[in-house]
Design an enzyme around this catalytic site. Structure first.
Site, PDB file in Angstrom:
ATOM      1  N   ASP A   3      -0.776   6.641   6.482  1.00 17.16           N
ATOM      2  CA  ASP A   3      -1.892   5.775   6.104  1.00 17.16           C
ATOM      3  C   ASP A   3      -2.059   4.774   7.244  1.00 17.16           C
ATOM      4  O   ASP A   3      -1.242   3.871   7.406  1.00 17.16           O
ATOM      5  CB  ASP A   3      -1.582   5.052   4.788  1.00 17.16           C
ATOM      6  CG  ASP A   3      -2.664   4.026   4.425  1.00 17.16           C
ATOM      7  OD1 ASP A   3      -3.648   3.891   5.169  1.00 17.16           O
ATOM      8  OD2 ASP A   3      -2.499   3.352   3.380  1.00 17.16           O
ATOM      9  N   TRP A  32       0.825  -1.217   0.000  1.00 16.24           N
ATOM     10  CA  TRP A  32       0.000   0.000   0.000  1.00 16.24           C
ATOM     11  C   TRP A  32       0.849   1.252   0.000  1.00 16.24           C
ATOM     12  O   TRP A  32       0.441   2.282  -0.540  1.00 16.24           O
ATOM     13  CB  TRP A  32      -0.991  -0.025   1.161  1.00 16.24           C
ATOM     14  CG  TRP A  32      -1.982  -1.136   0.991  1.00 16.24           C
ATOM     15  CD1 TRP A  32      -2.066  -2.292   1.713  1.00 16.24           C
ATOM     16  CD2 TRP A  32      -3.007  -1.235  -0.012  1.00 16.24           C
ATOM     17  NE1 TRP A  32      -3.077  -3.088   1.232  1.00 16.24           N
ATOM     18  CE2 TRP A  32      -3.662  -2.462   0.176  1.00 16.24           C
ATOM     19  CE3 TRP A  32      -3.430  -0.392  -1.050  1.00 16.24           C
ATOM     20  CZ2 TRP A  32      -4.731  -2.885  -0.639  1.00 16.24           C
ATOM     21  CZ3 TRP A  32      -4.480  -0.795  -1.854  1.00 16.24           C
ATOM     22  CH2 TRP A  32      -5.117  -2.031  -1.643  1.00 16.24           C
ATOM     23  N   LYS A  86     -11.702  -1.608   8.348  1.00 19.37           N
ATOM     24  CA  LYS A  86     -10.959  -2.606   9.133  1.00 19.37           C
ATOM     25  C   LYS A  86     -11.181  -2.385  10.630  1.00 19.37           C
ATOM     26  O   LYS A  86     -11.668  -3.262  11.325  1.00 19.37           O
ATOM     27  CB  LYS A  86      -9.477  -2.561   8.796  1.00 19.37           C
ATOM     28  CG  LYS A  86      -9.239  -2.850   7.317  1.00 19.37           C
ATOM     29  CD  LYS A  86      -7.821  -2.552   6.922  1.00 19.37           C
ATOM     30  CE  LYS A  86      -7.674  -2.380   5.440  1.00 19.37           C
ATOM     31  NZ  LYS A  86      -8.036  -3.562   4.639  1.00 19.37           N
TER      32      LYS A  86
HETATM   33  C1  LIG Z   1      -2.827  -0.051   4.636  1.00 23.89           C
HETATM   34  C2  LIG Z   1      -3.861   0.087   3.567  1.00 23.89           C
HETATM   35  N1  LIG Z   1      -3.914   1.208   2.841  1.00 23.89           N
HETATM   36  C3  LIG Z   1      -4.818   1.376   1.866  1.00 23.89           C
HETATM   37  C4  LIG Z   1      -5.720   0.379   1.547  1.00 23.89           C
HETATM   38  C5  LIG Z   1      -6.714   0.623   0.431  1.00 23.89           C
HETATM   39  O1  LIG Z   1      -7.886   1.010   1.059  1.00 23.89           O
HETATM   40  P1  LIG Z   1      -9.235   1.361   0.272  1.00 23.89           P
HETATM   41  O2  LIG Z   1      -9.766   0.078  -0.233  1.00 23.89           O
HETATM   42  O3  LIG Z   1     -10.071   1.976   1.373  1.00 23.89           O
HETATM   43  O4  LIG Z   1      -8.912   2.332  -0.799  1.00 23.89           O
HETATM   44  C6  LIG Z   1      -5.719  -0.801   2.275  1.00 23.89           C
HETATM   45  C7  LIG Z   1      -6.691  -1.867   1.965  1.00 23.89           C
HETATM   46  O5  LIG Z   1      -6.605  -2.980   2.394  1.00 23.89           O
HETATM   47  C8  LIG Z   1      -4.762  -0.948   3.311  1.00 23.89           C
HETATM   48  O6  LIG Z   1      -4.701  -2.075   4.012  1.00 23.89           O
END
Ligand SMILES: Cc1ncc(COP(=O)(O)O)c(C=O)c1O
Length: 368
Positions: A179, A108, A203
């Site tokens: 994030d 991510w 989550k």
């Molecule tokens: C650490 C992290 N960042 C970003 C995301 C992407 O999130 P979204 O689906 O809300 O765009 C995730 C999804 O699992 C994640 O675990």
């Protein structure tokens, strides 16, 4: 399987959307047809109504209490997931000529960097990709730009099962951007160290469809003029997340989760519970004489996502099949790591971790 009001519930280890606290689900159920005498559900009411105003204000107030937010930070309830923040952060916080720093600790953070690169200049300030993201870089390993518009990191790496023990220290004057999608509100944080924290709700915070952003107010001034309204933090903050129709039902459920977090004792208690669950699972791995092998190095282990392999892929398939039949759900690891992943977010009860540990021990006895 656990039972509530005569309903069978699985032990939910899904990586997200993930388990919600049962008392929250029960309250949603109780209020579904008639929210507090309004004669309608939250899904059916105007986002400009007094009842919804109260819901969103209460959610913000409870978040402020939980995290210890001062008037220096704004709270936004947005849409578009964490993925939209990958673009909104550079659009708003990075002036046209400036560069931003990104620490790569997993899938991510790479995705966040990719979006930032589409829109301007970004630099890799550290990476553990060479060892398949099995650890978090140390502060000494980071190569930080003192002129960076901000330093971005991902506090918990959902796929690899690693977590920053504490946040990186940026150079003086460089805002820290995080994030926190997969460990938001799982432990206390010193918010004064952050310029901006964002998290998709699905989550630790509530249902999919809501993205929480906490931003230091002085950073709201940074955005260049002319951004589309829905991408402009300053405008969205000014409108208190009500510029357009917000994800009303999601905000309501996030609000109930925040209240639940306060009711169980706040973030110190939540951290204690999360550490207890993680300790059970890591002990099961460490005491298995190599039958279960963790992906993350010990010092970088996540308290949210426990990733592990078995001696063979065949054995992993059998584990998954049998675990699912026992009501242990959502354990399949992400394809880039393989094996198993137990996500044990805030709402996952200790009983679920205990049930998984017993299953692991019993499976090893039969197959080991
Ligand atoms: C650490 C992290 N960042 C970003 C995301 C992407 O999130 P979204 O689906 O809300 O765009 C995730 C999804 O699992 C994640 O675990």
């Amino acid at each position: 399987m656990r039972t509530t009001t005569a309903v069978k519930r699985v032990h939910n280890f899904g990586a997200g959307p993930a388990a919600l606290p049962v008392p929250v689900l029960e309250q949603v159920q109780a209020e579904l047809l008639d929210y507090k005498g309004t004669g309608m559900s939250v899904m059916e009411m105007s986002h400009r109504s007094a009842a919804f105003e109260e819901i969103i204000q209460k959610a913000e107030a409870d978040l402020r209490t939980l995290v210890g937010l001062s008037a220096d930070h704004s709270v936004l309830f947005l849409q578009g997931g964490a993925s939209l923040q990958f673009a909104m952060v550079p659009m708003n916080l990075r002036p046209a000529e400036a560069s931003a720093d990104y620490v790569l600790s997993g899938h991510w953070s790479k995705a966040a960097l990719k979006e930032a690169e589409k829109l301007g200049r970004a630099r890799v300030a550290g990476s553990t990709e060479a060892s398949r993201f099995d650890r978090i870089p140390t502060q000494a390993e980071l190569d930080l730009d003192p002129q960076a518009a901000y330093l971005h990191f991902t506090s918990n790496n959902t796929i690899y099962g690693t977590q920053w023990p504490t946040e990186p220290a940026p150079p003086a004057g460089v805002p820290l951007v995080c994030d926190a999608s997969s460990d938001a509100l799982s432990r206390p944080i010193d918010i004064s160290r952050y310029g901006l924290v964002y998290a998709g709700a699905q989550k630790n915070l509530g249902p999919a469809g809501v993205t929480l952003v906490v931003i230091r107010k002085d950073l709201l001034e940074r955005a260049p003029g002319g951004l589309p309204a829905m991408l402009d933090y300053g405008l969205l903050a000014e409108a208190r997340s009500l510029h357009n129709t917000p994800p009303t039902f999601g905000v309501y459920v996030v609000g109930l989760v925040l209240r639940w977090l306060l009711d169980v004792g706040g973030l110190v208690e939540v951290r204690k519970r999360n550490e207890a669950k993680a300790a059970l699972l890591y002990a099961a791995i460490d005491e298995s004489a190599g039958f279960y092998r963790g992906h993350a190095r010990a010092e970088s282990r996540s308290r949210m996502n426990v990733t592990f392999r078995l001696p063979s892929e065949e054995m992993e398939k059998a584990f998954l099949r049998e675990a699912t039949a026992e009501g242990l759900d959502g354990l399949k690891g992400h394809r880039s790591v393989g094996g198993l992943r137990a996500s044990i977010y805030n709402a996952c009860p200790i009983e679920s971790a205990q049930a998984l540990v017993s299953f692991m021990s019993e499976f090893q006895k039969r197959r080991g």
